[in-house]
Motif scaffolding. Structure first.
Motif, PDB file in Angstrom:
ATOM      1  N   ARG A 142      -2.488  13.053   3.760  1.00  0.00           N
ATOM      2  CA  ARG A 142      -3.813  12.448   3.526  1.00  0.00           C
ATOM      3  C   ARG A 142      -4.326  11.785   4.814  1.00  0.00           C
ATOM      4  NH1 ARG A 142      -4.173   7.514   1.619  1.00  0.00           N
ATOM      5  NH2 ARG A 142      -2.185   7.653   0.535  1.00  0.00           N
ATOM      6  N   LEU A 143      -3.463  11.016   5.460  1.00  0.00           N
ATOM      7  CA  LEU A 143      -3.918  10.286   6.649  1.00  0.00           C
ATOM      8  C   LEU A 143      -4.085  11.188   7.872  1.00  0.00           C
ATOM      9  CD1 LEU A 143      -1.838   6.994   6.284  1.00  0.00           C
ATOM     10  CD2 LEU A 143      -4.247   7.334   5.772  1.00  0.00           C
ATOM     11  N   LEU A 186      -1.900   3.601   9.552  1.00  0.00           N
ATOM     12  CA  LEU A 186      -1.100   2.879   8.546  1.00  0.00           C
ATOM     13  C   LEU A 186      -1.294   1.368   8.673  1.00  0.00           C
ATOM     14  CD1 LEU A 186       2.190   4.962   8.837  1.00  0.00           C
ATOM     15  CD2 LEU A 186       0.815   4.729   6.751  1.00  0.00           C
ATOM     16  N   ILE A 192       7.199   6.523   4.343  1.00  0.00           N
ATOM     17  CA  ILE A 192       5.956   6.964   3.697  1.00  0.00           C
ATOM     18  C   ILE A 192       6.228   8.351   3.102  1.00  0.00           C
ATOM     19  CG2 ILE A 192       4.365   5.661   5.187  1.00  0.00           C
ATOM     20  CD1 ILE A 192       3.753   8.349   6.620  1.00  0.00           C
ATOM     21  N   THR A 193       5.428   8.717   2.132  1.00  0.00           N
ATOM     22  CA  THR A 193       5.642  10.047   1.533  1.00  0.00           C
ATOM     23  C   THR A 193       4.894  11.108   2.335  1.00  0.00           C
ATOM     24  OG1 THR A 193       3.709   9.818   0.131  1.00  0.00           O
ATOM     25  CG2 THR A 193       5.817   9.106  -0.819  1.00  0.00           C
ATOM     26  N   GLY A 217       0.842  -1.202   0.000  1.00  0.00           N
ATOM     27  CA  GLY A 217       0.000   0.000   0.000  1.00  0.00           C
ATOM     28  C   GLY A 217       0.871   1.244   0.000  1.00  0.00           C
ATOM     29  N   ASP A 218       0.657   2.099   1.006  1.00  0.00           N
ATOM     30  CA  ASP A 218       1.391   3.376   1.075  1.00  0.00           C
ATOM     31  C   ASP A 218       2.737   3.243   1.786  1.00  0.00           C
ATOM     32  OD1 ASP A 218      -0.630   4.949  -0.104  1.00  0.00           O
ATOM     33  OD2 ASP A 218      -1.751   4.909   1.783  1.00  0.00           O
ATOM     34  N   VAL A 219       3.035   2.045   2.277  1.00  0.00           N
ATOM     35  CA  VAL A 219       4.231   1.877   3.107  1.00  0.00           C
ATOM     36  C   VAL A 219       5.351   1.201   2.312  1.00  0.00           C
ATOM     37  CG1 VAL A 219       5.121   0.888   5.256  1.00  0.00           C
ATOM     38  CG2 VAL A 219       2.745   1.679   5.146  1.00  0.00           C
ATOM     39  N   GLU A 221       2.935  13.115   1.068  1.00  0.00           N
ATOM     40  CA  GLU A 221       1.572  13.107   0.523  1.00  0.00           C
ATOM     41  C   GLU A 221       0.693  12.131   1.334  1.00  0.00           C
ATOM     42  OE1 GLU A 221       0.167  10.473  -1.776  1.00  0.00           O
ATOM     43  OE2 GLU A 221      -1.682  11.653  -1.605  1.00  0.00           O
ATOM     44  N   THR A 222       1.245  10.928   1.621  1.00  0.00           N
ATOM     45  CA  THR A 222       0.505   9.944   2.441  1.00  0.00           C
ATOM     46  C   THR A 222       0.271  10.511   3.841  1.00  0.00           C
ATOM     47  OG1 THR A 222       1.490   8.119   1.223  1.00  0.00           O
ATOM     48  CG2 THR A 222       0.628   7.596   3.409  1.00  0.00           C
ATOM     49  N   TYR A 223       1.304  11.119   4.394  1.00  0.00           N
ATOM     50  CA  TYR A 223       1.186  11.719   5.736  1.00  0.00           C
ATOM     51  C   TYR A 223       0.035  12.727   5.763  1.00  0.00           C
ATOM     52  CZ  TYR A 223       2.587  14.039  10.094  1.00  0.00           C
ATOM     53  OH  TYR A 223       2.603  14.567  11.367  1.00  0.00           O
TER      54      TYR A 223
END
Ligand code: SF4
Length: 359
Positions: free
Chosen positions: A290-291, A319, A283-284, A270-272, A286-288
């Motif tokens: 978003r979450l 995550l 993680i990017t 996934g994002d990891v 962007e992921t940070y």
């Protein structure tokens, strides 16, 4: 009578005894403790002394936090053990400034809550106090409120009125020596550059005691309870990709087996993105965002102004990690594609924190 005050646990009992023994005397509290380090701890102790004096109807004067003069006075005695020569200078200095203050504001007598301290004999303190009193043309009062069950009564009162109980004497030198002996991190000395309030830090305690003050003003009943928990401090971290330092944010509770590891990104779930060694994950930003529902435009911005610690720790859950996960999680703008070198000096340790509960 001017009463030099070192902390609320000592003064709360001492002042009440003085009020009983000297009913005709107007007591004036004097908080003069430039030995206390860091300033946040000084502020916290002062806050609790203010509360105690308010409860007892006693006027309080705050002395100067002239820590540089104090450091100068104890120069050369930094490595002395507690109860040694540094403490003697520390006591004398606070006595002298208090005697001077008493004379300056027209008081005829002075005393100090340091008289309740087991660090010095009452006889020695009396000799020092009498000499200073003579120098400033006033009198020194040295009641022995430790005798009989005084110390026990003081502890009962401190518990009953939920006073702030510090767990080190005050100065930087005593603190570091004590923590070394306890083989415990001196986490009182950590303030991240981001200003993020760390769990069970002095800043966290200040927030708790200020909130307690408000609850008392509103008349809301509360209780301060203790909880054992897993604490964490980041001492230092650095990410290099192809030998170049790259901006990176390390998530709370990131822990490495050693302090240094290197490897490459092997796969993603996934994002990891998983590194080949030491359970390190990336993680990017962007992921940070978003979450965490944030909008940081760079990792540098995140580094200097992160969300509160309690919110950030929830990211591991989001995550999909277990609540006991201590893997290093690194936030970068882009997932590194080359050789990664990661240095993380952090401590994860069992600790006790206070929680404020309304009842
Ligand atoms: S250990 Fe306490 S009494 Fe001794 S120098 Fe430090 S603050 Fe003063």
């Amino acid at each position: 009578m001017l009463v030099h005050i070192c902390c609320s646990v000592d003064s709360h009992y001492f002042l009440q005894k003085l009020q009983k023994d000297y009913p005709d005397e107007k007591l004036v509290g004097f908080f003069y403790d430039p030995n206390i380090h860091p300033y946040s701890e000084y502020y916290l102790r002062l806050l609790d002394v203010k509360r105690s004096c308010k409860m007892l109807g006693i006027e309080l004067i705050e002395g100067e936090y002239d820590t540089e003069n104090w450091l100068e006075a104890v120069r050369g005695l930094e490595h002395e053990p507690e109860k040694g020569a540094r403490c003697a200078v520390c006591f004398d200095r606070r006595f002298e400034v208090s005697a001077q203050k008493a004379a300056q504001i027209g008081e005829k007598t002075f005393t100090s809550t340091l008289l309740t301290s087991p660090k010095k004999s009452l006889k020695q303190l009396k000799t020092a106090g009498d000499a200073l009193a003579e120098k400033f043309g006033i009198a020194f009062v040295a009641p022995d409120y430790r005798k009989a069950s005084g110390t026990q009564e003081q502890n009962i009162l401190a518990k009953q009125d939920q006073l702030y109980r510090q767990d080190y004497c005050g100065c930087l030198f005593g603190l570091t020596m004590q923590r070394d002996q306890q083989q415990k991190l001196a986490d009182e000395l950590f303030v991240p550059i981001s200003g993020q309030v760390q769990p069970e830090s002095i800043e966290a305690r200040i927030a708790l005691y200020e909130k307690r003050w408000k609850l008392e003003e509103q008349g809301t009943p509360y209780r301060i309870v203790k909880q054992r928990f897993l604490n964490w401090r980041l001492k230092f971290a650095q990410l290099k990709v192809r030998k170049e330092v790259v901006a990176a944010h390390i998530l709370p509770y990131s822990t490495l087996r050693g302090e240094y590891t290197r490897g490459k990104i092997e796969y993603a779930t996934g994002d990891v993105y998983h590194m080949s060694r030491d359970e390190v994950k990336f993680i990017t930003l962007e992921t940070y965002n978003r979450l965490m529902q944030t909008a940081y435009i760079s990792v540098t911005e995140l580094l200097f102004d992160p969300p509160p610690f309690e919110e950030e720790v929830t990211l591991r859950n989001r995550l999909g990690f277990s609540p006991f996960d201590l893997s290093a999680v690194v936030v970068t703008e882009k997932i590194p594609e080359n050789k990664i070198e990661l240095l993380i000096q952090s401590e994860t340790y069992s600790d006790v924190q206070e929680k404020l509960l309304t009842i």
